[in-house]
Design an enzyme around this catalytic site. Structure first.
Site, PDB file in Angstrom:
ATOM      1  N   TRP A 167       0.870  -1.195   0.000  1.00 47.48           N
ATOM      2  CA  TRP A 167       0.000   0.000   0.000  1.00 47.48           C
ATOM      3  C   TRP A 167       0.894   1.229   0.000  1.00 47.48           C
ATOM      4  CZ3 TRP A 167      -4.726  -1.634  -1.038  1.00 47.48           C
ATOM      5  CH2 TRP A 167      -5.736  -0.677  -1.177  1.00 47.48           C
ATOM      6  N   ASP A 168       0.298   2.415   0.028  1.00 47.28           N
ATOM      7  CA  ASP A 168       1.179   3.601  -0.022  1.00 47.28           C
ATOM      8  C   ASP A 168       1.786   3.930   1.351  1.00 47.28           C
ATOM      9  OD1 ASP A 168      -1.105   4.669   1.116  1.00 47.28           O
ATOM     10  OD2 ASP A 168      -1.480   6.158  -0.446  1.00 47.28           O
ATOM     11  N   TRP A 169       1.537   3.063   2.338  1.00 46.26           N
ATOM     12  CA  TRP A 169       2.198   3.202   3.641  1.00 46.26           C
ATOM     13  C   TRP A 169       2.729   1.856   4.132  1.00 46.26           C
ATOM     14  CZ3 TRP A 169      -0.936  -0.346   5.362  1.00 46.26           C
ATOM     15  CH2 TRP A 169      -2.307  -0.295   5.043  1.00 46.26           C
ATOM     16  N   ASN A 433     -14.023   1.014   0.635  1.00 45.45           N
ATOM     17  CA  ASN A 433     -13.249   2.246   0.719  1.00 45.45           C
ATOM     18  C   ASN A 433     -12.970   2.799  -0.682  1.00 45.45           C
ATOM     19  OD1 ASN A 433     -11.264   4.203   2.065  1.00 45.45           O
ATOM     20  ND2 ASN A 433      -9.963   3.177   0.570  1.00 45.45           N
ATOM     21  N   GLU A 434     -13.588   3.925  -1.007  1.00 51.88           N
ATOM     22  CA  GLU A 434     -13.284   4.737  -2.198  1.00 51.88           C
ATOM     23  C   GLU A 434     -13.624   4.099  -3.538  1.00 51.88           C
ATOM     24  OE1 GLU A 434      -9.203   6.154  -1.720  1.00 51.88           O
ATOM     25  OE2 GLU A 434      -9.787   7.538  -0.133  1.00 51.88           O
ATOM     26  N   GLU A 531     -11.656  11.057   6.098  1.00 51.58           N
ATOM     27  CA  GLU A 531     -10.216  10.850   5.843  1.00 51.58           C
ATOM     28  C   GLU A 531      -9.602  12.176   5.448  1.00 51.58           C
ATOM     29  OE1 GLU A 531      -8.451   8.130   3.091  1.00 51.58           O
ATOM     30  OE2 GLU A 531      -9.713   6.456   3.678  1.00 51.58           O
TER      31      GLU A 531
END
Length: 856
Positions: A167-169, A433-434, A531
């Site tokens: 993921w981006d983290w 989510n999204e 968010e």
């Protein structure tokens, strides 16, 4: 139970070892010393081979009972990660393909005295690729994550923790393993599989009732008759029902009315009341005398998601009413606490959730790219009063809707809802989510002609399957299809609205790394901010554990490798540059530590500004926007040691943001902002009654600890649960009144004080960028440490006004009572709460004191 040590081997038998169950291959290899810490340096990429191999878990067990005397024996897996073939005594029982499902296999006819169980895994990466290949009709994007994430492809084709493919983290560690309990269940007559308790309040009768649902497996060929007694001694409530259980799997639902002469204490969110639960015993007795006794807790709370027209505004409201009271939602977003779920212990969860509650949070969103959390997580939230917005596990992607996939998802959803619906902490189910936004904003560049196919799939998955099951299984809490969405407006527009980010409806996600974050006008005046966030780096002590000396610079390969968000490190520099001077030290390690400090200062100040904006917008409508009733920043916790949006580092250490959150989420808070040269101060209250308070405003020049002017405005009424303007003055008049002051030479601090020790935190408002501050001097900061019972007292002294004073005790686990503060007085006492035994000597040795002027 079949927990414990299993034999574990890879595809060709070249690697064989013992592996703990519950567990996974990575942790087994690490425990045996066959690999390093998977989080160390570049190991996420070095250890890809582990996830590409196919591993097998096996063990033998003796049957601890006489099989001939039992009608039914099951092999039950609470969680298998993910794709596996299950065998007992070389007979295939079945296959698994969903990490979030519970699997029960009937082994009555194949169990012997001594048995050999095998779980043959298939690489999740190969399986996902194969599933995608087989989906020939049309592609289902995204195929792969962006290269900066160093991840694996087609995560959307496997029912597995989506962020385990990166993921981006977070890193890519697509694990294999038996990640939850595995056991043998043997029984005669009948067996209880699920048991749940949900509460309802009948307004007309002013009465609480409980709905108790029990799902049984009935083995006998004839129906079983019996009695069920429900007893809640504290509420003088006892009821007995006669029931008839039909053969096979079936459920019975009982409605228990609570004795009206008993006073029921409701369950309230953190900061709004107690989290009372009542001990309850449910006893099942059949005619043949076979008895099951179930001990549980009963909680009483109602939840409504209110979406109604607002006078003076287009659109609809979007807020939660708990027990009939509107509650402003304060909190953050939860991601998995580790790439390896078996390392997430009760203590890990407790510490992270306690830190959320200690920062005055009352809610967390369990985000849809991770896992449905373990029972303990929700138990702790029940105890602490942390409300949970629960996503289903679908995130940032489109998903297939073929028959097998839908069947698997249906089983997953009904299992998870049955498992979790008794928890009063869960206030909302959310489909994904999204993903509505992904279609609406066309993230995946789908040609317009093909759009309908994907919208049809979207409705099929989230509405016709997930929503339908949720509404059948759980009538006690609301459901929304996506986040962000326009709530009822999205429904009206066929579940995919034109602009899910519309501030007049539903919730919004908002990120802007380019504009100056101190400028509140860039933020959406939304109904609900679910968010929003900014990145920072974790402390040096956290990074040190997984890096070597050559990595300790902001531009090292390691620093780039750990940053999984495109241009993330540069964006932080850019945001810091708006208000602070960048470090120029010639000592590379000092420069790196200064950078880390500044990223944390920037993040804390940015999210403070944005959150205060959402909080002061709760009671007003301006140009048709406002009535913001929720602020959940992205994100609470970290999955590994890396730059991210988190306020708690991997391991639980508080970043400066988390200390700021304790203040910007305080139940009583004054907030300042400027608009067209005018200073406004609002009083924000989550308290249930109005208060008459005094607003104290103090102005300092940067160069002196003596205030240049003070103002006390008495008799300020702060209305219960609202945000009201309490002070207004043009900056020019203000500066004139405080002679010797300019925007660059002065800083404002202010607080609210009332009777009985009622007091808000002291807040600050900067009149200029701190890189332009005049008179900010190098202060001599010192601290003496002493012990009092189990806590440590840090007595701080300064010789000058000091900004963003940070106390850091390295790797010593614990937290301070306050940190990152503006020090405008000569002395300040800060308490350190240790999470492990330490000593005055250790703390003194580890302490680093930093303020803004120490960054050179």
């Amino acid at each position: 139970s079949l927990r414990g040590s299993w034999r574990l081997g890879n595809g060709n038998g070249s690697v064989v070892l013992r592996g703990e169950v519950p567990g996974c291959v990575h942790t087994a290899l690490h425990r045996r010393g066959l690999i390093q810490d998977p989080y160390y340096r570049f190991n996420d990429v070095m250890y890809r081979w582990i996830s590409l191999d196919n591993w097998t878990y096996s063990r033998t067990f003796k049957t601890p009972f006489d099989v001939r005397k039992l009608q039914k024996v099951n092999l039950v897996f609470e969680g298998v990660d993910t794709v596996a073939q299950i065998l007992i005594n070389n007979i295939t029982l079945g296959r698994t393909d969903n990490m979030f499902n519970r699997y029960s296999f009937d082994i009555t006819s194949v169990i012997k005295e001594v048995n050999f169980v095998e779980v043959r895994f298939l690489s999740a990466i190969s399986y996902a690729a194969e599933q995608s290949r087989c989906h020939k009709a049309y592609s289902i994007p995204p195929a792969c994550p962006p290269p900066v994430q160093k991840g694996e492809c087609h995560a959307n084709f496997i029912r597995k923790e989506q962020c385990s493919f990166s993921w981006d983290w977070g890193p890519s560690f697509p694990t294999q393993g038996i990640w939850k309990d595995v056991r043998i269940e043997a029984y005669n007559h009948y067996h209880l599989i699920y048991f749940s308790v949900t509460s309802f309040f009948a307004k007309s009768a002013q009465q609480w009732s409980l709905e108790i649902e029990s799902i049984f497996d009935v083995v006998s060929s004839k129906p079983i008759a019996g009695l069920v007694t429900v007893n809640i001694p504290k509420l003088q409530t006892q009821q007995t029902f006669s029931v008839k259980l039909q053969p096979g799997e079936g459920s019975i639902v009982l409605l228990v009315n609570i004795n009206k002469s008993s006073t029921v204490e409701a369950w309230w969110p953190n900061g709004h009341g107690k989290q009372t639960g009542y001990n309850m015993t449910t006893t099942f007795v059949t005619e043949s005398g076979y008895q099951i006794e179930k001990f549980s807790k009963a909680y009483f709370r109602t939840v409504e998601l209110v979406q109604e027209p607002i006078p003076g505004s287009l659109g609809l409201s979007f807020y939660f009413r708990i027990n009939g009271r509107p509650i402003f939602i304060k909190g953050s977003n939860w991601i998995p606490a580790d790439s390896f779920q078996d390392r997430v212990t009760y203590d890990t969860l407790w510490l992270l959730l306690k830190s959320a509650a200690d920062a005055n949070m009352n809610a967390l969103r369990v985000w849809g790219g991770g896992v449905y959390e373990q029972d303990e997580f929700y138990n702790i939230c029940d105890e602490m009063g942390i409300m949970i917005w629960q996503d289903f596990m679908f995130a940032c992607a489109l998903y297939p809707t073929d028959q097998n996939y839908l069947e698997s998802v249906r089983a997953e959803v009904s299992h998870q809802v049955r498992r979790l619906k008794s928890h009063p902490s869960i206030i909302l189910w959310s489909g994904n989510n999204e993903n509505e936004a992904a279609i609406a904003s066309n993230w995946f560049s789908i040609p317009y002609a093909d759009r309908e196919v994907y919208i049809k799939d979207y409705v099929m998955l989230y509405v016709k399957n997930i929503r339908e099951i949720v509404l059948t299984e759980d009538k006690s809490r609301p459901f929304i299809a996506s986040s962000p969405s326009n709530g009822l407006e999205s429904v009206k527009e066929g579940w995919v609205s034109q602009n899910p980010y519309d501030t007049h409806y539903g919730d919004t996600h908002f990120y802007d790394y380019i504009n100056d974050c101190w400028n509140w006008t860039v933020y959406p005046k939304t109904r609900f901010a679910s968010e929003y966030g900014f990145q920072s780096w974790p402390s040096f002590s956290t990074i040190q554990k997984v890096s070597s000396a050559e990595d300790w610079s902001y531009s090292s390969n390691f620093s780039l490798h750990r940053q999984h968000h495109e241009n993330g490190n540069d964006q932080m520099l850019q945001q810091i540059g708006h208000h602070f001077k960048l470090p120029q030290s010639t000592d590379p390690i000092k420069k790196f530590k200064d950078m880390i400090y500044l990223t944390q200062v920037m993040q804390a100040q940015c999210i403070k500004t944005e959150t205060e904006f959402y909080r002061f917008s709760q009671s007003e409508i301006i140009k048709g926007e406002g009535h913001t009733m929720g602020a959940l920043y992205w994100q609470l916790n970290d999955i590994w040691q890396a730059p991210s949006w988190a306020s708690l580092e991997y391991g639980g250490k508080w970043k400066l943001l988390h200390y700021f959150a304790q203040n910007f989420f305080a139940p009583l808070l004054p907030v300042a902002y400027e608009d067209k040269g005018v200073l406004y101060i609002y009083g924000i209250s989550d308290l249930h009654v109005d208060h008459k308070l005094t607003l104290r405003v103090v102005v300092h020049t940067w160069s002196s600890l003596e205030p240049v002017c003070t103002l006390a405005k008495a008799g300020v009424t702060i209305k219960a649960q609202s945000a009201v303007p309490i002070y207004k003055e043009s900056i020019n008049d203000f500066l004139e009144r405080c002679r010797n002051c300019t925007r660059k030479s002065c800083v404002i601090t202010f607080c609210l004080v009332g009777e009985d020790g009622l007091q808000s935190p002291v807040n600050h408002h900067f009149l200029s960028s701190l890189k332009d501050a005049v008179g900010l001097e190098k202060s001599r900061l010192s601290a003496s440490v002493s012990q009092r019972d189990d806590i440590y007292i840090f007595a701080l002294q300064t010789t000058a006004v000091a900004a963003f004073v940070s106390l850091d005790v390295g790797g010593i686990k614990g937290r301070f009572s306050d940190n990152g503060f503006l020090m405008t007085e000569k002395k300040k006492v800060v308490v350190f709460y240790p999470w492990e035994p330490t000593s005055v000597e250790e703390l003194e040795k580890s302490l680093t004191l930093t303020s803004l002027v120490d960054v050179i």
